[in-house]
Design a protein around this motif. Structure first.
Motif, PDB file in Angstrom:
ATOM      1  N   TYR A 135      -4.493  15.870   6.783  1.00 60.02           N
ATOM      2  CA  TYR A 135      -4.025  14.624   6.175  1.00 60.02           C
ATOM      3  C   TYR A 135      -4.011  14.646   4.652  1.00 60.02           C
ATOM      4  CZ  TYR A 135      -4.704  12.421  10.767  1.00 60.02           C
ATOM      5  OH  TYR A 135      -4.641  12.084  12.087  1.00 60.02           O
ATOM      6  N   GLY A 136      -4.671  15.613   4.044  1.00 58.45           N
ATOM      7  CA  GLY A 136      -4.891  15.567   2.608  1.00 58.45           C
ATOM      8  C   GLY A 136      -6.011  14.595   2.284  1.00 58.45           C
ATOM      9  N   TRP A 137      -6.318  14.478   0.983  1.00 61.64           N
ATOM     10  CA  TRP A 137      -7.288  13.488   0.501  1.00 61.64           C
ATOM     11  C   TRP A 137      -6.523  12.571  -0.451  1.00 61.64           C
ATOM     12  CZ3 TRP A 137     -12.763  15.736  -0.922  1.00 61.64           C
ATOM     13  CH2 TRP A 137     -13.311  16.352   0.212  1.00 61.64           C
ATOM     14  N   LEU A 174       0.835  -1.198   0.000  1.00 59.13           N
ATOM     15  CA  LEU A 174       0.000   0.000   0.000  1.00 59.13           C
ATOM     16  C   LEU A 174       0.870   1.248   0.000  1.00 59.13           C
ATOM     17  CD1 LEU A 174      -2.734   1.391   0.132  1.00 59.13           C
ATOM     18  CD2 LEU A 174      -2.648   1.181   2.634  1.00 59.13           C
ATOM     19  N   GLU A 175       0.711   2.065  -1.025  1.00 52.14           N
ATOM     20  CA  GLU A 175       1.445   3.324  -1.135  1.00 52.14           C
ATOM     21  C   GLU A 175       0.448   4.443  -1.369  1.00 52.14           C
ATOM     22  OE1 GLU A 175       4.680   5.573  -4.076  1.00 52.14           O
ATOM     23  OE2 GLU A 175       4.368   3.402  -4.239  1.00 52.14           O
ATOM     24  N   TRP A 176       0.449   5.417  -0.474  1.00 47.05           N
ATOM     25  CA  TRP A 176      -0.469   6.548  -0.593  1.00 47.05           C
ATOM     26  C   TRP A 176       0.138   7.650  -1.451  1.00 47.05           C
ATOM     27  CZ3 TRP A 176      -5.283   5.840   0.787  1.00 47.05           C
ATOM     28  CH2 TRP A 176      -5.601   4.962   1.837  1.00 47.05           C
ATOM     29  N   ILE A 177      -0.689   8.241  -2.304  1.00 46.13           N
ATOM     30  CA  ILE A 177      -0.276   9.359  -3.143  1.00 46.13           C
ATOM     31  C   ILE A 177      -1.081  10.591  -2.734  1.00 46.13           C
ATOM     32  CG2 ILE A 177      -0.240  10.295  -5.493  1.00 46.13           C
ATOM     33  CD1 ILE A 177       0.045   7.429  -6.509  1.00 46.13           C
ATOM     34  N   GLN A 178      -0.390  11.683  -2.491  1.00 51.10           N
ATOM     35  CA  GLN A 178      -1.042  12.932  -2.116  1.00 51.10           C
ATOM     36  C   GLN A 178      -1.062  13.880  -3.316  1.00 51.10           C
ATOM     37  OE1 GLN A 178      -2.619  13.813   0.515  1.00 51.10           O
ATOM     38  NE2 GLN A 178      -1.844  12.700   2.307  1.00 51.10           N
ATOM     39  N   PRO A 179      -2.255  14.154  -3.882  1.00 59.15           N
ATOM     40  CA  PRO A 179      -2.324  15.199  -4.909  1.00 59.15           C
ATOM     41  C   PRO A 179      -1.837  16.534  -4.345  1.00 59.15           C
ATOM     42  CG  PRO A 179      -4.341  13.908  -4.873  1.00 59.15           C
ATOM     43  CD  PRO A 179      -3.556  13.504  -3.655  1.00 59.15           C
ATOM     44  N   ASP A 180      -1.467  17.428  -5.217  1.00 61.66           N
ATOM     45  CA  ASP A 180      -0.969  18.736  -4.787  1.00 61.66           C
ATOM     46  C   ASP A 180      -2.003  19.441  -3.922  1.00 61.66           C
ATOM     47  OD1 ASP A 180       0.787  20.969  -4.708  1.00 61.66           O
ATOM     48  OD2 ASP A 180      -0.447  21.942  -6.234  1.00 61.66           O
ATOM     49  N   ALA A 181      -3.274  19.330  -4.283  1.00 60.32           N
ATOM     50  CA  ALA A 181      -4.369  19.898  -3.493  1.00 60.32           C
ATOM     51  C   ALA A 181      -5.411  18.809  -3.277  1.00 60.32           C
ATOM     52  CB  ALA A 181      -4.993  21.099  -4.199  1.00 60.32           C
ATOM     53  N   PRO A 182      -6.014  18.734  -2.098  1.00 56.53           N
ATOM     54  CA  PRO A 182      -7.018  17.707  -1.872  1.00 56.53           C
ATOM     55  C   PRO A 182      -8.258  17.853  -2.748  1.00 56.53           C
ATOM     56  CG  PRO A 182      -6.183  18.521   0.222  1.00 56.53           C
ATOM     57  CD  PRO A 182      -5.655  19.430  -0.851  1.00 56.53           C
TER      58      PRO A 182
END
Length: 475
Positions: free
Chosen positions: A211-213, A83-91
């Motif tokens: 946390y971001g989305w 499992l690898e989470w990716i954070q977009p620049d903006a949620p």
């Protein structure tokens, strides 16, 4: 049954909550067997190539602020299992008809700076508790801790019980701040005038800042696969392609946990349940459904405001009033001409989702439970409204109405993705008024689905807490 039980616990259903329950039981030394009707684990967290080869689409959930914030998931070594989470620049982005978009940034100040006359009001509303978001999230998800700021949880509770319209109009004067808040609140599937709708707008905003989305690399399937992989290292078993029709279909066990909704629990185990509990389950109410679309695209969505390309999620509904009309119509059994649309554009941030140079989009709108109305044209019109030229980018598309969703996942009764209506009554009594909402009113029988607290979304807390309840019985 005669003889010693083969398993300490059997879990029926390999959705995120069923897998979470199995993991918690197994890591506490219990022998566990998971039975899943579909050929692949995941439930509401599955992915597949539904449009064209090479285009990976999420069949259920797509963006996971609560999954990333989940105290239970964060306690597991899921990263070691893929499992690898990716954070977009903006949620989040929320475009408007004037061509501009409100952007939910990780920073409260940066978000506020884009809200014009409501900048200071937004800072006051979100800033005083955003730093305490981890503890607020833990309380929201049912894992109580002591807030660092003594008043933060109290302030959250006071704000959350109000309606989204009341909170938005009491704090903001401009349409952008109101619309941004309303879009988050609409995740509740409640009309903007109903109490508790503000909770979703408020908590999702706070989670975005803290946390971001994020989205999982490779698709939401990777969440379920990571849970299943970790369960295997603990000695847990998973058997797919097995549909449980009754208690007699289960292997020998001491306890059984059901990752199903009340309707399926009644069908499978109704005779074992107390009359009072059966009656409560029969009265359980399901909420609105969704009409879902997947798109294979020849390029990124051509948003009028290019800032939308920075966001993993885009809310399409313009103003508070428009979103309010859409959600009120659905609650009354009608179909909005301009539905509120939730859209995810994962391939902008995860290149595994589409061939090079191509993209995917995932979208749905709310519809009455059990609706058979085709919302394709209305969803596409909403996207085109804020992204002229979108139609020209479509290579292929796939749709799922409420009955098709339920066929793919029996827990999506009438297309309800939350496991039941999330109004005040069913937030307090979910699925029934009980000191222990996970006990199914029969010895050794537990419910661990999104029809228990804290409700829907992929975070595993329902399964975790049901397992903790079962562990007291299995000690």
């Amino acid at each position: 049954m005669n003889g010693e039980p083969k398993y300490d616990a059997v879990v029926v259903g390999a959705g995120p909550n069923g897998l979470a329950a199995a993991v918690e039981l197994a890591r506490r030394g219990k022998s566990v067997c998971v039975l899943e009707a579909n050929e692949r684990v995941g439930g509401g967290a599955r992915s597949a190539e539904t449009t064209l080869p090479g285009f990976v689409h999420d069949l259920g959930s797509a963006i996971h602020p609560l999954g990333f914030a989940s105290p239970f998931f964060r306690s597991l070594p899921l990263g070691e299992h893929g499992l690898e989470w990716i954070q977009p620049d903006a949620p989040l982005a929320h475009p408007f008809d004037d061509g501009d978009a409100a952007i939910l940034e990780r920073s409260v100040d940066r978000t506020a700076s884009g809200l014009g006359p409501d900048a200071d009001a937004y800072r006051r509303l979100m800033g005083d508790v955003a730093d305490d978001a981890p503890r607020i999230a833990a309380n929201f998800l049912g894992s109580p801790t002591v807030p660092h700021h003594p008043l933060s949880l109290g302030l959250t509770g006071l704000r959350s019980v109000r309606s989204a319209r009341t909170l938005a109009e009491a704090n903001f004067t401009g349409e952008k701040a109101k619309g941004l808040f309303a879009g988050n609140a609409a995740h509740s599937f409640l009309p903007m005038e109903k109490p508790l709708s503000a909770m979703f707008g408020y908590v999702l905003g706070v989670l975005g800042h803290a946390y971001g989305w994020p989205l999982p690399r490779g698709g939401s399937q990777s969440i379920a696969d990571a849970l299943a992989s970790y369960l295997g290292t603990l000695g847990g078993e998973i058997h797919t392609g097995i549909r449980v029709g009754g208690m007699g279909d289960l292997p020998e066990h001491r306890a059984v946990l059901f990752d199903v909704t009340p309707r399926q629990l009644l069908r499978i185990a109704g005779e074992k349940l107390s009359p009072r509990y059966r009656n409560s389950l029969k009265k359980y109410r399901y909420g609105p459904g969704v009409f879902k679309m997947d798109f294979a695209l020849d390029g990124p969505i051509p948003w009028r405001d290019e800032a939308c390309l920075r966001a993993g999620t885009v809310h399409l509904g313009d103003t508070l009033d428009e979103i309010s009309r859409s959600e009120a119509a659905v609650w009354c059994g009608k179909h909005a001409e301009r539905p509120f649309v939730l859209l995810a554009q994962q391939s902008l941030f995860d290149p595994t989702r589409a061939p090079e140079g191509k993209h995917t989009a995932w979208a749905y709108c709310h519809v009455p439970n059990g609706s058979e109305v085709d919302m394709t044209e209305r969803i596409e019109a909403q996207i085109e409204r804020f992204a002229p030229g979108f139609h020209d980018r479509i290579l292929a598309k796939a749709t799922m109405n409420t009955s098709e969703l339920e066929t793919s996942n029996a827990n999506l009764v009438g297309g309800d993705i939350n496991g039941g209506a999330m109004d005040i009554k069913q937030l307090v009594a979910r699925p029934a008024a009980s000191v222990n909402p996970y006990s199914a009113g029969a010895e050794g029988v537990y419910l661990c689905s999104s029809s228990t607290p804290p409700g829907g979304a992929v975070h595993g807390m329902n399964g975790f807490m049901a397992a903790r309840s079962a562990l007291r019985y299995l000690k």
